[in-house]
Design a protein around this motif. Structure first.
Motif, short mmCIF file in Angstrom:
data_model
loop_
_atom_site.label_atom_id
_atom_site.label_comp_id
_atom_site.label_asym_id
_atom_site.label_seq_id
_atom_site.Cartn_x
_atom_site.Cartn_y
_atom_site.Cartn_z
N HIS A 145 0.81 -1.23 0.00
CA HIS A 145 0.00 0.00 0.00
C HIS A 145 0.85 1.29 0.00
O HIS A 145 0.32 2.35 0.29
CB HIS A 145 -0.95 0.04 1.20
N THR A 146 2.12 1.20 -0.33
CA THR A 146 2.95 2.40 -0.38
C THR A 146 2.96 3.04 -1.77
O THR A 146 3.39 4.19 -1.92
CB THR A 146 4.40 2.09 0.02
N GLY A 147 2.51 2.29 -2.76
CA GLY A 147 2.53 2.82 -4.12
C GLY A 147 3.90 2.77 -4.77
O GLY A 147 4.10 3.38 -5.83
N ARG A 148 4.83 2.05 -4.20
CA ARG A 148 6.16 1.95 -4.81
C ARG A 148 6.61 0.49 -4.81
O ARG A 148 6.21 -0.31 -3.97
CB ARG A 148 7.18 2.79 -4.03
N ALA A 149 7.43 0.16 -5.78
CA ALA A 149 7.99 -1.19 -5.85
C ALA A 149 9.18 -1.29 -4.91
O ALA A 149 9.96 -0.34 -4.76
CB ALA A 149 8.44 -1.49 -7.28
N VAL A 150 9.32 -2.43 -4.27
CA VAL A 150 10.43 -2.66 -3.33
C VAL A 150 11.31 -3.77 -3.89
O VAL A 150 10.83 -4.86 -4.21
CB VAL A 150 9.90 -3.05 -1.94
N LEU A 151 12.60 -3.47 -4.02
CA LEU A 151 13.57 -4.47 -4.46
C LEU A 151 14.10 -5.21 -3.24
O LEU A 151 14.58 -4.59 -2.28
CB LEU A 151 14.71 -3.80 -5.22
N ALA A 152 14.02 -6.52 -3.26
CA ALA A 152 14.40 -7.33 -2.11
C ALA A 152 15.89 -7.19 -1.78
O ALA A 152 16.73 -7.12 -2.67
CB ALA A 152 14.06 -8.79 -2.37
N ALA A 153 16.18 -7.16 -0.49
CA ALA A 153 17.54 -7.19 0.02
C ALA A 153 17.81 -8.59 0.56
O ALA A 153 16.89 -9.40 0.74
CB ALA A 153 17.69 -6.15 1.13
#
Length: 225
Positions: free
Chosen positions: A191-199
């Motif tokens: 629900h942040t509206g941004r894509a997250v790249l996994a660490a």
């Protein structure tokens, strides 16, 4: 007698040709038909996307071939139940799913793999260079957030949560680990509206069949929705 032999020999050859050709042609047609049926069975009937097994097979090919330039992405539509329960009902929900499939396919390109894993959950595997990754993921979130026109002409607002994983960051091309990390990253940015790249720490999140433990549709028995 000699002339009879000359007449019968070509006829025998023709007979042998036809008795050999007809079964071979029949088996070829059967094999092609079976191949088409198997291919269709691996596709989601609503969206035309690969099913879970088909996507897994194709995604492994992509990660093995492209290594650090491969990217695995998981997508969940946000508040999808509200769309299904809204004025347009399930028809509106189906239109949103189909539009999402079209957008993901366009984003992944002809050499990418796009699958519908179930419900409103999608997965993508594609070759995307490391220098373009951030830009392409931002592009994806904007694309998925565009309203969808449903059957009555109304526009339905949509949003999606996006998590991604890449071999160069995680140090592995193992698809199971990449999916697990992408799933954890997706929920970290829900629900942040941004894509997250996994660490790397996202690979340590407990999972069942590549899905985060505690996620709807998972259980301690190892079944996934």
């Amino acid at each position: 007698m000699a002339s009879t032999v000359r007449v019968q020999a070509p006829f025998g050859q023709r007979a042998l040709f036809f008795t050999t050709l007809v079964p071979l042609t029949g088996w070829t047609v059967h094999a092609l038909t079976l191949h088409r049926k198997l291919s269709a069975a691996r596709r989601d009937p609503l969206t035309g996307l690969l099913g879970r097994d088909g996507f897994t097979s194709r995604a492994r090919q992509i990660t093995d071939r492209y290594g650090n330039s491969a990217l695995v992405v998981l997508v969940d539509l946000d508040h999808f139940k509200q769309i299904n329960d809204g004025p347009g009902g399930h028809a509106a929900g189906d239109r949103v799913l189909a539009a999402t499939a079209t957008r993901l396919t366009a984003w992944a390109g002809s050499r990418g793999a796009v699958g519908r894993l179930g419900g409103d959950e999608f997965a993508v595997a594609a070759r995307i260079g490391t220098t373009r990754r951030e830009l392409r993921l931002a592009q994806l979130t904007r694309l998925l957030a565009q309203p969808v026109q449903v059957d009555d002409g109304a526009l339905v607002d949509v949003a999606a949560s996006v998590g991604a994983a890449s071999p160069d960051v995680l140090g592995t091309t193992d698809l199971g680990l990449l999916l697990r990390a992408a799933d954890a990253a997706m929920y970290a940015g829900k629900h942040t509206g941004r894509a997250v790249l996994a660490a790397p720490q996202h690979t340590a999140v407990p999972s069942i069949n590549g899905r985060r433990v505690g996620r709807p549709g998972t259980s301690t028995l190892g079944r996934a929705a």
